[in-house]
Write an enzyme that holds these catalytic residues in place. Structure first.
Site, PDB file in Angstrom:
ATOM      1  N   HIS A 388       0.815  -1.215   0.000  1.00 50.30           N
ATOM      2  CA  HIS A 388       0.000   0.000   0.000  1.00 50.30           C
ATOM      3  C   HIS A 388       0.852   1.270   0.000  1.00 50.30           C
ATOM      4  O   HIS A 388       0.342   2.371  -0.248  1.00 50.30           O
ATOM      5  CB  HIS A 388      -0.926  -0.007   1.224  1.00 50.30           C
ATOM      6  CG  HIS A 388      -2.237   0.672   0.995  1.00 50.30           C
ATOM      7  ND1 HIS A 388      -2.471   1.524  -0.067  1.00 50.30           N
ATOM      8  CD2 HIS A 388      -3.412   0.634   1.685  1.00 50.30           C
ATOM      9  CE1 HIS A 388      -3.707   1.969  -0.020  1.00 50.30           C
ATOM     10  NE2 HIS A 388      -4.295   1.451   1.038  1.00 50.30           N
ATOM     11  N   ASP A 392      -2.275   2.299  -4.525  1.00 40.02           N
ATOM     12  CA  ASP A 392      -3.515   2.702  -3.873  1.00 40.02           C
ATOM     13  C   ASP A 392      -4.594   1.641  -4.080  1.00 40.02           C
ATOM     14  O   ASP A 392      -4.505   0.811  -5.004  1.00 40.02           O
ATOM     15  CB  ASP A 392      -4.004   4.036  -4.423  1.00 40.02           C
ATOM     16  CG  ASP A 392      -3.073   5.177  -4.052  1.00 40.02           C
ATOM     17  OD1 ASP A 392      -2.409   5.071  -2.998  1.00 40.02           O
ATOM     18  OD2 ASP A 392      -3.005   6.162  -4.815  1.00 40.02           O
TER      19      ASP A 392
END
Length: 417
Positions: A388, A392
């Site tokens: 992450h 995204d």
């Protein structure tokens, strides 16, 4: 003249290995390019070949850890190949051994104190790495073993022989000995981790500690792919000599998705973000020693048949311990298929420093709604774990949807849509 047999360099990240097995005995005559040993490292198992012909002298024992560049044997090039064949060579030592055994039995009792003194003296010698390893695995103290090596030193064979003997009866005196552990009564076995398993453990822990791991899921209808395989399998095998599997479809679908969502094809290097513009996809392969991930190169340029052949070759090499360090490096994305073992759903862990990994699972007939009707379809759950810090949620979900669309409508792979 003696030629030293050294452990060769196997890559910058490999500094040592375990000499897993010798394929020759001390004193054997070996031919040039004959297999001498197998070396197990934290990434691969490699083989050592004789650079010249001659009589070999082994310098380390099986199970010893050796550094890159270490001398593990020497080959005496001046030695001539024995003219009587191996049978004659084997008979002589046996006869000599019998003669020495008979002679030993005839020794007078007055020599026994001298032998005992030599044995006592040997107790101060440090045990070899092989003896230490067996001691750790079995719990046997080398100091309690009567050594048969030089100056009464305890050898690997002495330890193995002692390990085969039944354990002595425990004392019945109250409070004289501690309670038996699970190891003592055979309920557990203690075994040292192999270099490969240790490396796998380190990499998995590092991935969970260094990356911001997140997993997104979807499901895919395998009807179209299964129909294509059934329709074209016979012609495919006749043309290419290999079966058309599911993996080539998923490799192509991953390339298609990476091209659509290039952020997945990037990775962090310190404070720099590296964007890759090539499509080398790792395919996880299970072996007896652990999971390895050989990399299929240039998947965007290869046909289904070439991808299937590469995967088959890598799988065979992995299970035979023939992978090279280059086979395992440079991938930009990984596919792991737990479905072949029956897994229904999982959250795969990243193969660092990659930013994404796709987990495939078991195909099961499930009730789904198609055009307003409930029908049975062969369905598979997909799981995509990602870093992450780089990717995204929107990009990860889009990436997985692209794979789903490509598998449910394989024509998209042909037209790149």
């Amino acid at each position: 003249m003696a030629t030293e047999v050294k452990v060769p360099s196997l890559g910058e990240s490999i500094t040592s290995g375990i000499l897993a097995s010798w394929h020759v005995n001390d004193g054997d005559y070996v031919a040039k390019d004959q297999l001498l040993y197998e070396l197990e490292t934290d990434k691969i198992t490699s083989e050592g070949l004789a650079e010249t012909a001659g009589t070999v002298s082994l310098k380390v024992a099986e199970g010893d850890e050796v550094e890159i560049g270490a001398i593990v044997a020497e080959i005496d090039e001046s030695a001539k190949k024995p003219a009587g064949g191996d049978e004659k060579k084997e008979d002589a030592p046996a006869e000599k051994k019998d003669a020495e055994s008979a002679k030993a039995e005839e020794k007078p009792a007055k020599e026994e104190p001298a032998q005992e003194a030599a044995s006592t003296k040997s107790k101060g010698l440090p045990p070899s790495p092989a003896v230490q390893r067996i001691a750790e695995e079995t719990g046997i103290d080398p100091a309690t073993i009567e050594g048969t090596g030089k100056d009464g030193r305890v050898t690997k064979g002495d330890m193995l022989k002692a390990a085969e003997k039944p354990a002595p009866a425990k004392s019945s005196a109250p409070v004289a000995a501690p309670a038996a552990s699970a190891e003592d009564d055979g309920r557990v076995t203690r075994k040292k981790m192999s270099p490969l398993r240790k490396k796998i453990a380190q990499r998995l822990v590092a991935a969970t500690q260094e990356a911001a791991l997140l997993t997104t899921f979807n499901e895919v209808d395998m009807s179209r792919v299964m129909g294509l395989r059934k329709k074209h399998q016979e012609s495919f095998v006749a043309q290419h000599g290999i079966k058309l599997g599911f993996m080539s479809f998923f490799v192509k679908a991953v390339v298609h998705a990476l091209q659509a969502v290039p952020q997945i094809n990037s990775q962090i290097d310190g404070d720099t973000l590296i964007q890759n513009h090539y499509y080398d996809v790792g395919v996880a392969v299970g072996t007896d020693k652990g999971l390895v991930v050989p990399v299929v190169r240039d998947c965007d340029k290869k046909s289904f048949a070439q991808i299937e052949q590469d995967i088959a070759d890598y799988a065979k090499a992995a299970r035979n311990g023939k992978l090279t360090i280059d086979d395992l490096q440079g991938g930009v994305f990984t596919i792991s298929n737990g479905g072949i073992y029956g897994s229904m759903l999982s959250t795969p862990i990243l193969n660092m420093p990659q930013s994404g990994i796709l987990g495939l699972h078991n195909i099961q007939q499930r009730a789904v709604v198609v055009d307003g009707e409930v029908v049975a379809r062969p369905m598979m759950y997909l799981a995509m774990s990602y870093d992450h810090r780089v990717v995204d949620g929107k990009e990860a979900v889009t990436f997985l949807v692209k794979i789903k669309e490509a598998i449910e409508d394989p024509d998209r792979l042909l037209f790149g849509i």
